[in-house]
Design a protein around this motif. Structure first.
Motif, PDB file in Angstrom:
ATOM      1  N   MET A   1       0.840  -1.176   0.000  1.00 10.37           N
ATOM      2  CA  MET A   1       0.000   0.000   0.000  1.00 10.37           C
ATOM      3  C   MET A   1       0.887   1.242   0.000  1.00 10.37           C
ATOM      4  O   MET A   1       1.771   1.377   0.836  1.00 10.37           O
ATOM      5  N   GLY A  34       1.920  -1.731   6.546  1.00 13.74           N
ATOM      6  CA  GLY A  34       0.799  -0.994   5.961  1.00 13.74           C
ATOM      7  C   GLY A  34       0.042  -0.156   6.970  1.00 13.74           C
ATOM      8  O   GLY A  34      -1.125   0.186   6.745  1.00 13.74           O
ATOM      9  N   TYR A  37      -0.847   5.482   6.566  1.00 17.29           N
ATOM     10  CA  TYR A  37      -1.740   5.793   5.442  1.00 17.29           C
ATOM     11  C   TYR A  37      -1.333   7.071   4.714  1.00 17.29           C
ATOM     12  O   TYR A  37      -1.373   7.149   3.503  1.00 17.29           O
ATOM     13  N   TRP A  92      -7.354  -1.807   9.158  1.00 18.18           N
ATOM     14  CA  TRP A  92      -6.185  -2.509   8.642  1.00 18.18           C
ATOM     15  C   TRP A  92      -6.559  -3.944   8.290  1.00 18.18           C
ATOM     16  O   TRP A  92      -7.393  -4.567   8.952  1.00 18.18           O
ATOM     17  N   GLN A  96      -2.760  -5.234   3.280  1.00 16.53           N
ATOM     18  CA  GLN A  96      -2.005  -3.987   3.245  1.00 16.53           C
ATOM     19  C   GLN A  96      -0.505  -4.207   3.445  1.00 16.53           C
ATOM     20  O   GLN A  96       0.282  -3.284   3.251  1.00 16.53           O
TER      21      GLN A  96
END
Length: 107
Positions: A1, A34, A37, A92, A96
């Motif tokens: 990601m 991941g 963000y 989550w 990811q």
């Protein structure tokens, strides 16, 4: 990601340090896991907002992980105030995890 940002150059510098911040229960860094963000930079006000999540809302190491993320970004940007925006939407999920993270976990 991919981590979103309003400044790709600054984001790369922040991420370099975040590769050294680990979820101690999983043993994987927060970037490959991941959890990061978005990282946004306001050069006028010298503020950075890191939007991130944890593997669960009740992660027992959550406070430690978020403090380590804040410290890592603060170390990279000494003149900036760093705040963490901890979110759980989107939640989550293991999808990811980066390919490098998957490779590490499969060992």
């Amino acid at each position: 990601m991919a981590v979103l940002s309003n400044n790709d150059l600054f984001c790369s510098a922040a991420l370099a340090g975040l590769y050294d911040v680990f979820d101690p229960e999983i043993g994987l860094n927060v970037v490959d896991l991941g959890l990061i963000y978005r990282i946004d930079f306001n050069e006028e006000t010298k503020k950075i907002i890191v939007t991130m999540t944890l593997t669960t809302q009740f992660c027992p190491m959550g406070e430690s992980i978020t403090a380590d993320v804040q410290q890592s970004v603060s170390d990279a940007f000494k003149d900036y105030q760093v705040s963490i925006d901890l979110v759980f939407n989107p939640a989550w999920s293991p999808e990811q995890i980066s390919p490098e993270g998957q490779e590490f976990l499969d060992r």
